[in-house]
Design a protein around this motif. Sequence first.
Motif, PDB file in Angstrom:
ATOM      1  N   MET A   1       0.848  -1.174   0.000  1.00  0.00           N
ATOM      2  CA  MET A   1       0.000   0.000   0.000  1.00  0.00           C
ATOM      3  C   MET A   1       0.890   1.234   0.000  1.00  0.00           C
ATOM      4  SD  MET A   1      -3.333   1.270   2.023  1.00  0.00           S
ATOM      5  CE  MET A   1      -4.060  -0.231   1.540  1.00  0.00           C
ATOM      6  N   LYS A   2       0.454   2.245  -0.756  1.00  0.00           N
ATOM      7  CA  LYS A   2       1.174   3.512  -0.806  1.00  0.00           C
ATOM      8  C   LYS A   2       0.441   4.538   0.035  1.00  0.00           C
ATOM      9  CE  LYS A   2       3.232   3.037  -5.340  1.00  0.00           C
ATOM     10  NZ  LYS A   2       3.350   3.597  -6.680  1.00  0.00           N
ATOM     11  N   TYR A   3       1.231   5.370   0.702  1.00  0.00           N
ATOM     12  CA  TYR A   3       0.713   6.482   1.499  1.00  0.00           C
ATOM     13  C   TYR A   3       1.308   7.763   0.924  1.00  0.00           C
ATOM     14  CZ  TYR A   3      -0.002   2.777   5.009  1.00  0.00           C
ATOM     15  OH  TYR A   3      -0.378   1.651   5.667  1.00  0.00           O
ATOM     16  N   THR A   4       0.467   8.715   0.570  1.00  0.00           N
ATOM     17  CA  THR A   4       0.943   9.996   0.068  1.00  0.00           C
ATOM     18  C   THR A   4       0.765  11.034   1.161  1.00  0.00           C
ATOM     19  OG1 THR A   4       0.317   9.404  -2.184  1.00  0.00           O
ATOM     20  CG2 THR A   4       0.717  11.732  -1.741  1.00  0.00           C
ATOM     21  N   VAL A   5       1.849  11.696   1.532  1.00  0.00           N
ATOM     22  CA  VAL A   5       1.792  12.685   2.608  1.00  0.00           C
ATOM     23  C   VAL A   5       1.024  13.908   2.100  1.00  0.00           C
ATOM     24  CG1 VAL A   5       3.115  14.139   4.190  1.00  0.00           C
ATOM     25  CG2 VAL A   5       3.969  11.858   3.578  1.00  0.00           C
ATOM     26  N   ASP A   6      -0.132  14.138   2.694  1.00  0.00           N
ATOM     27  CA  ASP A   6      -0.972  15.278   2.335  1.00  0.00           C
ATOM     28  C   ASP A   6      -0.514  16.536   3.066  1.00  0.00           C
ATOM     29  OD1 ASP A   6      -3.498  16.324   1.060  1.00  0.00           O
ATOM     30  OD2 ASP A   6      -3.979  16.695   3.180  1.00  0.00           O
ATOM     31  N   ARG A   7      -0.222  16.349   4.358  1.00  0.00           N
ATOM     32  CA  ARG A   7       0.228  17.487   5.169  1.00  0.00           C
ATOM     33  C   ARG A   7       0.856  16.973   6.453  1.00  0.00           C
ATOM     34  NH1 ARG A   7      -5.173  16.907   5.412  1.00  0.00           N
ATOM     35  NH2 ARG A   7      -6.176  16.780   7.437  1.00  0.00           N
ATOM     36  N   ILE A   8       1.593  17.862   7.118  1.00  0.00           N
ATOM     37  CA  ILE A   8       2.179  17.587   8.425  1.00  0.00           C
ATOM     38  C   ILE A   8       1.384  18.413   9.422  1.00  0.00           C
ATOM     39  CG2 ILE A   8       4.267  17.667   9.841  1.00  0.00           C
ATOM     40  CD1 ILE A   8       4.531  15.857   7.340  1.00  0.00           C
ATOM     41  N   GLU A   9       0.909  17.754  10.483  1.00  0.00           N
ATOM     42  CA  GLU A   9       0.008  18.434  11.417  1.00  0.00           C
ATOM     43  C   GLU A   9       0.151  17.850  12.823  1.00  0.00           C
ATOM     44  OE1 GLU A   9      -4.548  17.875  11.187  1.00  0.00           O
ATOM     45  OE2 GLU A   9      -4.079  19.582   9.893  1.00  0.00           O
TER      46      GLU A   9
END
Length: 69
Positions: A1-9
């Motif tokens: 599975m791939k995870y795409t970093v949308d934002r750092i929070e």
Amino acid sequence: MKYTVDRIESGYAVCELENGSFSDIPLNEIPPVKEGDVLVEVNGRLVVDEKAAEERRKKIIALQNDLWE
């Protein structure tokens, strides 16, 4: 599975999964990341897939350029 970093929070990488859902991953459990990076699981650990991240960036730039033509 791939995870795409949308934002750092708040100490988490908020990632979009391939199925469109989101997951919060503690930053202390993954390598340093920035928005747009792609993470994949290798030997039970998440690592940055530099090639996938670069391909994604190029695709986004091409889409943006198409908007202005």
